[in-house]
Design a protein around this motif. Structure first.
Motif, short mmCIF file in Angstrom:
data_model
loop_
_atom_site.label_atom_id
_atom_site.label_comp_id
_atom_site.label_asym_id
_atom_site.label_seq_id
_atom_site.Cartn_x
_atom_site.Cartn_y
_atom_site.Cartn_z
N ARG A 1 -10.76 -37.14 10.94
CA ARG A 1 -11.05 -37.20 9.51
C ARG A 1 -9.85 -36.75 8.69
O ARG A 1 -9.96 -36.49 7.49
N LEU A 2 -8.72 -36.66 9.32
CA LEU A 2 -7.49 -36.27 8.64
C LEU A 2 -6.77 -37.50 8.12
O LEU A 2 -6.76 -38.54 8.77
N PRO A 3 -6.15 -37.40 6.94
CA PRO A 3 -5.28 -38.49 6.51
C PRO A 3 -4.05 -38.54 7.39
O PRO A 3 -3.48 -37.50 7.72
N MET A 4 -3.66 -39.71 7.80
CA MET A 4 -2.54 -39.81 8.72
C MET A 4 -1.89 -41.19 8.60
O MET A 4 -2.55 -42.17 8.24
N PRO A 5 -0.60 -41.27 8.89
CA PRO A 5 0.09 -42.57 8.85
C PRO A 5 -0.24 -43.40 10.08
O PRO A 5 -0.85 -42.91 11.04
N GLY A 6 0.17 -44.64 10.05
CA GLY A 6 -0.03 -45.52 11.19
C GLY A 6 1.01 -45.29 12.26
O GLY A 6 2.01 -44.59 12.07
N PRO A 7 0.81 -45.89 13.44
CA PRO A 7 1.73 -45.70 14.57
C PRO A 7 3.10 -46.31 14.33
O PRO A 7 4.03 -46.04 15.09
N GLU A 8 3.25 -47.10 13.27
CA GLU A 8 4.54 -47.73 12.98
C GLU A 8 5.63 -46.69 12.73
O GLU A 8 6.81 -46.94 13.02
N VAL A 9 5.26 -45.51 12.20
CA VAL A 9 6.29 -44.50 11.93
C VAL A 9 6.89 -44.00 13.24
O VAL A 9 8.08 -43.68 13.30
N VAL A 10 6.06 -43.93 14.29
CA VAL A 10 6.57 -43.51 15.59
C VAL A 10 7.41 -44.62 16.20
O VAL A 10 8.47 -44.38 16.79
N ALA A 11 6.93 -45.85 16.06
CA ALA A 11 7.66 -47.00 16.61
C ALA A 11 9.07 -47.08 16.03
O ALA A 11 10.04 -47.33 16.76
N ARG A 12 9.19 -46.87 14.74
CA ARG A 12 10.53 -46.91 14.12
C ARG A 12 11.40 -45.78 14.63
O ARG A 12 12.60 -45.97 14.84
N ALA A 13 10.80 -44.61 14.84
CA ALA A 13 11.58 -43.48 15.36
C ALA A 13 12.08 -43.77 16.77
O ALA A 13 13.23 -43.44 17.11
N VAL A 14 11.25 -44.41 17.59
CA VAL A 14 11.67 -44.77 18.94
C VAL A 14 12.83 -45.76 18.89
O VAL A 14 13.86 -45.60 19.57
N ALA A 15 12.68 -46.80 18.08
CA ALA A 15 13.74 -47.81 17.99
C ALA A 15 15.02 -47.22 17.44
O ALA A 15 16.12 -47.55 17.91
N ASP A 16 14.90 -46.34 16.47
CA ASP A 16 16.09 -45.72 15.88
C ASP A 16 16.82 -44.83 16.89
O ASP A 16 18.06 -44.80 16.92
N VAL A 17 16.06 -44.11 17.72
CA VAL A 17 16.72 -43.19 18.65
C VAL A 17 17.46 -43.94 19.75
O VAL A 17 18.41 -43.41 20.34
N LEU A 18 17.06 -45.18 20.02
CA LEU A 18 17.82 -45.99 20.98
C LEU A 18 19.18 -46.37 20.40
O LEU A 18 20.15 -46.54 21.15
N GLU A 19 19.25 -46.52 19.10
CA GLU A 19 20.51 -46.90 18.45
C GLU A 19 21.36 -45.68 18.11
O GLU A 19 22.59 -45.74 18.14
N ARG A 20 20.68 -44.57 17.80
CA ARG A 20 21.40 -43.32 17.49
C ARG A 20 20.71 -42.19 18.26
O ARG A 20 19.82 -41.52 17.73
N PRO A 21 21.10 -41.97 19.51
CA PRO A 21 20.39 -41.00 20.37
C PRO A 21 20.34 -39.60 19.77
O PRO A 21 21.32 -39.09 19.23
N ARG A 22 19.17 -38.98 19.87
CA ARG A 22 18.96 -37.59 19.46
C ARG A 22 18.08 -36.92 20.51
O ARG A 22 17.25 -37.56 21.14
N PRO A 23 18.25 -35.61 20.70
CA PRO A 23 17.45 -34.93 21.73
C PRO A 23 15.96 -34.92 21.42
O PRO A 23 15.14 -35.08 22.33
#
Length: 274
Positions: free
Chosen positions: A206-228
């Motif tokens: 019952r919490l307001p929350m974003p969709g899974p797309e925010v995680v998907a973008r973070a995954v794709a971004d970390v492949l291009e710019r690796p972060r721990p």
């Protein structure tokens, strides 16, 4: 089905758009959104999940030709199934550049000590990523390149449930320890730690929350710019840090916000924490 190996990263002029990615838990939620995001960015995908029909339909939707996206029904808790997944990736594409350990489960009913198989959470969320990583690391180390991305959770920094948080604390420790062990080898290790996002795991929330797309973008971004480590949404990083400094704050948050608002009752009612 087999196809000619993809051209090398050097030949294509850039590693970010020609990587062969194995993605577990790809049939729904964060995995589905990640598959869509990575396909849009030009990656070749080996999609793994238990739901064969759903997985195959996703692969066809992303790549009707089957040359860039394939589906491999997989039970990540089964050693033979894990080995078949990696072998199929090599058979079809000739190499494997990225492993994304996304498959995950939470406690399905009652508190974890009432669950008939509570250790399944550890097998899926922690043991499977470790064993899949063991299968792909020799190739990556020999080649001097590769990327392991583990999908953890903010619950791996601020505990919300015994077994689920145990698995995610363990995955976080494994990710950072492995990253340091591999320094200088050319193999990257990243941890993505989502807070609450819409998925099958949070369907009752019952919490307001974003969709899974925010995680998907973070995954794709970390492949291009690796972060721990990357926490998404970013606000959860501050909450996790505050929990570490003031544990009583974490107790209050879990009891009054996460449990009560999410399920409409307190822990004494026997809710299903994630």
């Amino acid at each position: 089905m087999t196809s000619s190996p993809l051209p090398s990263e050097a030949a294509t002029g850039g590693p970010a758009r020609r990587r062969v990615v194995v993605l577990t838990g790809a049939s729904s939620g964060i995995g589905l959104a990640t598959a869509q995001e990575l396909a849009a960015r030009g990656h070749a995908l080996v999609l793994a999940a238990r739901r064969a029909e759903t997985l195959q339909a996703l692969a066809r939707a992303l790549d009707p030709s089957g040359s860039r996206v394939i589906a491999v029904p997989t039970d990540v808790t089964d050693d033979a199934s894990r080995r078949a997944l990696i072998a199929t990736a090599h058979e079809h594409f000739g190499r494997l550049d990225v492993l994304i350990n996304n498959a995950g489960v939470t406690v399905e009913k009652g508190w974890w000590w009432d669950d008939p198989d509570p250790l399944r959470v550890l097998r899926v969320n922690l043991e499977a990523p470790i064993e899949l990583t063991r299968l792909v690391l020799p190739e990556m180390r020999a080649r001097g390149s590769g990327h392991i991305v583990n999908i953890g959770s903010v619950a791996g920094r601020a505990a919300t449930n015994g077994m689920y948080s145990a698995s995610k604390f363990g995955l976080r420790g494994f990710s950072h320890g492995l990253r340091r062990e591999l320094l200088g080898t050319g193999v990257q290790v990243s941890l993505i730690a989502p807070g609450f996002v819409r998925s099958e795991m949070t369907a009752q929330a019952r919490l307001p929350m974003p969709g899974p797309e925010v995680v998907a973008r973070a995954v794709a971004d970390v492949l291009e710019r690796p972060r721990p480590e990357v926490t998404v949404p970013k606000a959860y990083a501050a909450l996790a840090a505050l929990n570490s400094l003031v544990p009583a704050f974490g107790d209050l948050l879990v009891r009054r916000v996460i449990i009560a608002r999410r399920y409409g009752h307190g822990p004494e009612s026997g809710g299903r924490p994630e």
